[in-house]
Design a protein around this motif. Sequence first.
Motif, PDB file in Angstrom:
ATOM      1  N   VAL A 106      61.343  47.574  50.218  1.00 40.89           N
ATOM      2  CA  VAL A 106      60.382  48.367  50.989  1.00 40.89           C
ATOM      3  C   VAL A 106      61.083  48.988  52.192  1.00 40.89           C
ATOM      4  O   VAL A 106      61.550  48.286  53.088  1.00 40.89           O
ATOM      5  CB  VAL A 106      59.192  47.494  51.453  1.00 40.89           C
ATOM      6  N   ARG A 107      61.143  50.307  52.213  1.00 44.55           N
ATOM      7  CA  ARG A 107      61.739  51.042  53.327  1.00 44.55           C
ATOM      8  C   ARG A 107      61.329  52.512  53.210  1.00 44.55           C
ATOM      9  O   ARG A 107      60.911  52.962  52.136  1.00 44.55           O
ATOM     10  CB  ARG A 107      63.260  50.900  53.352  1.00 44.55           C
ATOM     11  N   PRO A 108      61.434  53.260  54.293  1.00 48.23           N
ATOM     12  CA  PRO A 108      60.999  54.665  54.248  1.00 48.23           C
ATOM     13  C   PRO A 108      61.791  55.467  53.236  1.00 48.23           C
ATOM     14  O   PRO A 108      63.008  55.328  53.115  1.00 48.23           O
ATOM     15  CB  PRO A 108      61.246  55.155  55.688  1.00 48.23           C
ATOM     16  N   GLY A 109      61.069  56.306  52.487  1.00 53.02           N
ATOM     17  CA  GLY A 109      61.696  57.179  51.512  1.00 53.02           C
ATOM     18  C   GLY A 109      61.837  56.596  50.129  1.00 53.02           C
ATOM     19  O   GLY A 109      62.217  57.307  49.191  1.00 53.02           O
ATOM     20  N   VAL A 110      61.536  55.317  49.971  1.00 50.45           N
ATOM     21  CA  VAL A 110      61.668  54.657  48.668  1.00 50.45           C
ATOM     22  C   VAL A 110      60.388  54.844  47.867  1.00 50.45           C
ATOM     23  O   VAL A 110      59.278  54.796  48.409  1.00 50.45           O
ATOM     24  CB  VAL A 110      61.978  53.149  48.862  1.00 50.45           C
ATOM     25  N   ALA A 111      60.525  55.033  46.570  1.00 55.36           N
ATOM     26  CA  ALA A 111      59.364  55.122  45.696  1.00 55.36           C
ATOM     27  C   ALA A 111      58.813  53.731  45.430  1.00 55.36           C
ATOM     28  O   ALA A 111      59.574  52.770  45.260  1.00 55.36           O
ATOM     29  CB  ALA A 111      59.741  55.793  44.376  1.00 55.36           C
ATOM     30  N   TRP A 112      57.484  53.625  45.378  1.00 57.08           N
ATOM     31  CA  TRP A 112      56.860  52.345  45.073  1.00 57.08           C
ATOM     32  C   TRP A 112      57.367  51.806  43.743  1.00 57.08           C
ATOM     33  O   TRP A 112      57.516  50.584  43.584  1.00 57.08           O
ATOM     34  CB  TRP A 112      55.345  52.478  45.044  1.00 57.08           C
ATOM     35  N   SER A 113      57.670  52.664  42.790  1.00 52.26           N
ATOM     36  CA  SER A 113      58.148  52.180  41.493  1.00 52.26           C
ATOM     37  C   SER A 113      59.422  51.362  41.631  1.00 52.26           C
ATOM     38  O   SER A 113      59.676  50.458  40.825  1.00 52.26           O
ATOM     39  CB  SER A 113      58.373  53.353  40.531  1.00 52.26           C
ATOM     40  N   ALA A 114      60.254  51.653  42.644  1.00 51.64           N
ATOM     41  CA  ALA A 114      61.470  50.866  42.867  1.00 51.64           C
ATOM     42  C   ALA A 114      61.118  49.469  43.353  1.00 51.64           C
ATOM     43  O   ALA A 114      61.765  48.475  42.987  1.00 51.64           O
ATOM     44  CB  ALA A 114      62.375  51.568  43.879  1.00 51.64           C
ATOM     45  N   VAL A 115      60.093  49.376  44.185  1.00 46.21           N
ATOM     46  CA  VAL A 115      59.617  48.070  44.639  1.00 46.21           C
ATOM     47  C   VAL A 115      59.063  47.283  43.455  1.00 46.21           C
ATOM     48  O   VAL A 115      59.371  46.099  43.262  1.00 46.21           O
ATOM     49  CB  VAL A 115      58.546  48.232  45.728  1.00 46.21           C
ATOM     50  N   ALA A 125      54.463  47.395  57.747  1.00 44.76           N
ATOM     51  CA  ALA A 125      54.391  48.753  58.290  1.00 44.76           C
ATOM     52  C   ALA A 125      55.700  49.480  58.024  1.00 44.76           C
ATOM     53  O   ALA A 125      56.792  48.923  58.228  1.00 44.76           O
ATOM     54  CB  ALA A 125      54.125  48.710  59.789  1.00 44.76           C
ATOM     55  N   ILE A 126      55.603  50.724  57.546  1.00 39.96           N
ATOM     56  CA  ILE A 126      56.783  51.551  57.310  1.00 39.96           C
ATOM     57  C   ILE A 126      57.052  52.350  58.587  1.00 39.96           C
ATOM     58  O   ILE A 126      56.211  53.141  59.027  1.00 39.96           O
ATOM     59  CB  ILE A 126      56.562  52.521  56.125  1.00 39.96           C
ATOM     60  N   LEU A 127      58.231  52.160  59.169  1.00 41.10           N
ATOM     61  CA  LEU A 127      58.617  52.844  60.397  1.00 41.10           C
ATOM     62  C   LEU A 127      59.539  54.016  60.068  1.00 41.10           C
ATOM     63  O   LEU A 127      59.788  54.310  58.912  1.00 41.10           O
ATOM     64  CB  LEU A 127      59.286  51.867  61.336  1.00 41.10           C
ATOM     65  N   GLU A 128      60.063  54.679  61.094  1.00 42.35           N
ATOM     66  CA  GLU A 128      60.900  55.852  60.860  1.00 42.35           C
ATOM     67  C   GLU A 128      62.185  55.486  60.116  1.00 42.35           C
ATOM     68  O   GLU A 128      62.626  56.220  59.224  1.00 42.35           O
ATOM     69  CB  GLU A 128      61.254  56.519  62.196  1.00 42.35           C
ATOM     70  N   GLU A 129      62.802  54.375  60.493  1.00 41.19           N
ATOM     71  CA  GLU A 129      64.082  54.000  59.877  1.00 41.19           C
ATOM     72  C   GLU A 129      64.110  52.573  59.377  1.00 41.19           C
ATOM     73  O   GLU A 129      65.166  52.110  58.928  1.00 41.19           O
ATOM     74  CB  GLU A 129      65.214  54.212  60.888  1.00 41.19           C
ATOM     75  N   SER A 130      62.998  51.883  59.407  1.00 40.60           N
ATOM     76  CA  SER A 130      62.976  50.477  59.007  1.00 40.60           C
ATOM     77  C   SER A 130      61.546  50.105  58.648  1.00 40.60           C
ATOM     78  O   SER A 130      60.684  50.980  58.471  1.00 40.60           O
ATOM     79  CB  SER A 130      63.502  49.593  60.141  1.00 40.60           C
ATOM     80  N   VAL A 131      61.289  48.812  58.515  1.00 36.50           N
ATOM     81  CA  VAL A 131      59.941  48.313  58.269  1.00 36.50           C
ATOM     82  C   VAL A 131      59.660  47.158  59.234  1.00 36.50           C
ATOM     83  O   VAL A 131      60.583  46.579  59.807  1.00 36.50           O
ATOM     84  CB  VAL A 131      59.758  47.821  56.820  1.00 36.50           C
ATOM     85  N   MET A 132      58.378  46.844  59.391  1.00 36.15           N
ATOM     86  CA  MET A 132      57.982  45.740  60.240  1.00 36.15           C
ATOM     87  C   MET A 132      56.923  44.913  59.500  1.00 36.15           C
ATOM     88  O   MET A 132      55.883  45.455  59.105  1.00 36.15           O
ATOM     89  CB  MET A 132      57.409  46.261  61.567  1.00 36.15           C
ATOM     90  N   VAL A 133      57.226  43.645  59.291  1.00 31.63           N
ATOM     91  CA  VAL A 133      56.264  42.748  58.641  1.00 31.63           C
ATOM     92  C   VAL A 133      55.261  42.295  59.712  1.00 31.63           C
ATOM     93  O   VAL A 133      55.640  41.678  60.715  1.00 31.63           O
ATOM     94  CB  VAL A 133      56.973  41.547  58.006  1.00 31.63           C
ATOM     95  N   LEU A 134      54.004  42.622  59.503  1.00 37.27           N
ATOM     96  CA  LEU A 134      52.974  42.333  60.505  1.00 37.27           C
ATOM     97  C   LEU A 134      52.373  40.946  60.351  1.00 37.27           C
ATOM     98  O   LEU A 134      51.774  40.428  61.288  1.00 37.27           O
ATOM     99  CB  LEU A 134      51.853  43.384  60.408  1.00 37.27           C
ATOM    100  N   THR A 135      52.493  40.370  59.165  1.00 36.97           N
ATOM    101  CA  THR A 135      51.975  39.025  58.936  1.00 36.97           C
ATOM    102  C   THR A 135      53.128  38.157  58.455  1.00 36.97           C
ATOM    103  O   THR A 135      53.497  38.178  57.288  1.00 36.97           O
ATOM    104  CB  THR A 135      50.839  39.007  57.903  1.00 36.97           C
ATOM    105  N   GLY A 136      53.713  37.406  59.377  1.00 31.78           N
ATOM    106  CA  GLY A 136      54.845  36.563  59.026  1.00 31.78           C
ATOM    107  C   GLY A 136      55.450  35.965  60.270  1.00 31.78           C
ATOM    108  O   GLY A 136      55.237  36.446  61.377  1.00 31.78           O
ATOM    109  N   ALA A 137      56.216  34.892  60.053  1.00 30.84           N
ATOM    110  CA  ALA A 137      56.825  34.192  61.176  1.00 30.84           C
ATOM    111  C   ALA A 137      57.929  35.059  61.784  1.00 30.84           C
ATOM    112  O   ALA A 137      58.546  35.873  61.103  1.00 30.84           O
ATOM    113  CB  ALA A 137      57.402  32.864  60.703  1.00 30.84           C
TER     114      ALA A 137
END
Length: 239
Positions: free
Chosen positions: A127-136, A227-239
Amino acid sequence: MVIVLKSQDDLAAMRVAGRAVWRALSTAIDRCSIGITTAEVAGAARAAAAELTEAAVCTCVNDEAAFAAPGPKRLDAGDLVTVDVAGAVGGWWADAAGVVVVPPAKGEAPRLATAARSVLGAGLAEVRPGVAWSAVAAAVRAEAARLGVGLTSLPAGHGIGRRLHEGPSLRLAGVEGGSDEVILRPGMVITLEPTVTAGLGGEVVERNGRVFTADGGLACTEERTVAILEESVMVLTGA
């Protein structure tokens, strides 16, 4: 399919909801022990995060794959339990699920719990910006195959924000190059929640609002809000 992109202020508000949901989930997981009812597990979740103005808790045990409402069922040694907590703070939602085996662990439940975490991790790694869901989806399917577990046809994720379920609805099969293909882009917030099964077929049936494995085998789900950010992701539910 309407996809609502979030601003930085929106994401800050969703982080608050995410922390509350994660605290509720972690508390509920810790309460899972011999003799406790699933209603008591759900009650512990709600009590741990009183700031959740709206909350929904599901407690799936063994062959329950989804939508198991808490009730009088008492947990027993070796039960495989998925606790799913969705909640809102200030009108913003977050969603998470975790898996626990009621100690003392036995049978194949520990293997499936470990597989659920590994399958989720394989998906999150893509999961990262620009990736297709099919890759996930492909990463999730490959990890499940490597571990010898099945995957249900239930949605493996969805958009989330001002509503618990927003677009897109994310599935694991038949998305590459199809009308359901989604490109992950900054401002999107999604959940990832593949449900793994002991049976390789992954078939499920619905009875009285609950979803069960068709073969009576074990099933469980790990879920995070991302959350998908400009250059990364942020897990909102997690330690």
